[in-house]
Design an enzyme around this catalytic site. Structure first.
Site, PDB file in Angstrom:
ATOM      1  N   HIS A  63       0.839  -1.166  -0.003  1.00  0.00           N
ATOM      2  CA  HIS A  63      -0.070  -0.022  -0.172  1.00  0.00           C
ATOM      3  C   HIS A  63       1.018   1.290   0.092  1.00  0.00           C
ATOM      4  O   HIS A  63       2.236   1.300   0.407  1.00  0.00           O
ATOM      5  CB  HIS A  63      -0.717   0.157   1.244  1.00  0.00           C
ATOM      6  CG  HIS A  63      -0.417   0.184   2.511  1.00  0.00           C
ATOM      7  ND1 HIS A  63       0.077   1.427   3.121  1.00  0.00           N
ATOM      8  CD2 HIS A  63      -0.125  -0.707   3.605  1.00  0.00           C
ATOM      9  CE1 HIS A  63       0.687   1.053   4.300  1.00  0.00           C
ATOM     10  NE2 HIS A  63       0.658  -0.178   4.435  1.00  0.00           N
TER      11      HIS A  63
ATOM     12  N   CYS B 127       3.216  -4.632   6.659  1.00  0.00           N
ATOM     13  CA  CYS B 127       2.895  -4.500   5.300  1.00  0.00           C
ATOM     14  C   CYS B 127       4.180  -4.107   4.371  1.00  0.00           C
ATOM     15  O   CYS B 127       5.232  -3.552   5.192  1.00  0.00           O
ATOM     16  CB  CYS B 127       1.816  -3.504   5.060  1.00  0.00           C
ATOM     17  SG  CYS B 127       0.123  -3.782   5.827  1.00  0.00           S
TER      18      CYS B 127
END
Length: 406
Positions: free
Chosen positions: A337, A355
């Protein structure tokens, strides 16, 4: 590759038989035994034959009677005739309407469309002897109700274009007893056709009691077409009939395979084997909470969100951040992301909560490229990706995938 077959053990039947003569009106006897048993109806109200020809004898079997004497929504009715010729099978609903069905060469009958769940029906088979005398038998039956039926969800979706790592997933609405799993898998038909016309080698594996996955031995060839049929109305799961058959057809798109190294802080994205982009990343930091360490192993793209709230509070962490261009690669919360706040660390240090942080521009590029089933293979940490963390099918070697399951 195709897997077919329905075990004979699933074909429990009940039987009504009539000896010679004409049976009808108040003299008709009908009944059904317990699941897997037989009950007979004898001739009643028949007039003595004045002919020397033997009277026709007709019997009617409904294959596939489950617990409580209920049938599948697509029952197979099989008449048998001695000393006569079958005239046909007629099935009517409780309101008297006739059900449209299809007769096979052996005289068996099945409905063109699944019957109403919980509905009551009556089947009548008739036969005639050489002198034109008719004998018939009536068989009342009830279709399994919604509460007693089992359904299945399939991935991929019908018509979907998927990545080269995408498994076929069948999820049942109830747990499948271990003794029934092999039979159920045998009933599922999976046909694949690679661009060169060959079928793709692969195998089924149960991932929990309610779901089974089919994975190719190696990543799918791009351009492969696949069809999957789950004939739930032909099998039972824990004594319950399937409410409906399921089938999907999907295709495999271009090969999008990304390799992310948490030590070099780079993710290399290849399209059909050619490097399309090298993206600086910042993975999960490893110097504080072990829960922030990014998992190593093959992840698959699961879903995408143009805007997404990364809410650590759902897993006991004190952060909540809105991000752009979030591509999920694990159910546990790992995404690729946009993270504009960590651009200075991307390509240099791991500072995320697990992440793969990238710039907004790279995140959008990756988001636009990605489809479900694309491969993101992460290396560099000692925290392994789990088999059941989304679609972790590729964390097992082919030998492990095909090993017998206890």
């Amino acid at each position: 590759m195709e897997h077919t077959g329905v075990s004979a053990a699933s074909r429990r039947a009940f039987l009504l038989a009539v000896a010679g003569g004409i049976v009808g009106g108040t003299g008709l006897l009908a009944g059904c035994g317990p699941a897997g048993g037989k009950a007979d109806a004898g001739a009643a109200g028949a007039s003595p034959s004045k002919s020397s020809a033997p009277a026709a004898q007709v019997s009617l079997v409904a294959e596939g009677v489950g617990a409580g004497g209920v049938t599948s929504p697509v029952p197979v009715l099989r008449p048998a005739v001695v000393s006569g010729t079958l005239q046909g099978v007629v099935v009517t609903a409780a309101d008297g309407s006739q059900i449209t069905g299809t007769g096979a060469a052996d005289g068996s009958w099945s409905p063109e469309e699944p019957l109403e769940l919980g509905g009551s029906y009556t089947a009548v088979a008739s036969a005639v002897n050489v002198d034109g005398q008719v004998a018939s038998v009536s068989l009342p039956f009830t279709v399994t109700g919604e509460d007693g039926a089992v359904r299945a969800k399939l991935m991929p979706l019908d018509g979907e274009v998927v990545g080269v790592g995408m498994p076929v997933v069948v999820i049942f609405t109830r747990e499948v007893p271990k003794a029934e799993r092999a039979r159920l898998v045998e009933a599922i038909q999976l046909v694949s056709k690679a661009p060169d016309g060959s079928s793709v080698e692969g195998a089924w594996r149960w991932i929990g009691a309610d779901r089974v996955h089919w994975r190719p031995k190696v990543y799918w060839p791009s351009g492969t077409s696949v069809s999957v049929k789950v004939p739930l109305t032909k099998v039972q799961v824990g004594g319950a009939w399937g409410a409906a058959d399921r089938d999907v057809t999907f295709t495999v798109g271009d090969a999008h395979v990304s390799t992310a190294d948490t030590n070099t802080h780079q993710m290399t994205v290849r399209v059909n084997g050619e490097v399309a982009r090298v993206i600086p990343i910042s993975a999960g930091r490893e110097d504080s909470d072990p829960a922030f360490v990014t998992r190593s192993g093959v992840h698959l793209v699961l879903e995408k969100h143009a805007d997404y709230l990364m809410d650590g509070r759902t897993v006991g962490q004190d952060y909540a951040t809105q991000v752009k261009w979030a591509t999920r690669i694990a159910n546990s919360g790992e995404f690729v992301h946009g993270a504009p706040w960590s651009v200075a660390s991307q390509g240099k240090r791991n500072v995320s909560h697990g992440c793969l942080n990238v710039s907004d521009a790279n995140a959008k590029w990756f988001f636009d490229l990605s489809r479900r089933g694309d491969v993101v293979d992460i290396t560099g940490t000692d925290r392994p990706m789990e088999l059941t963390n989304g679609l972790g099918d590729w964390v097992l070697s082919w030998e492990q995938w095909t090993a017998p399951q206890v």
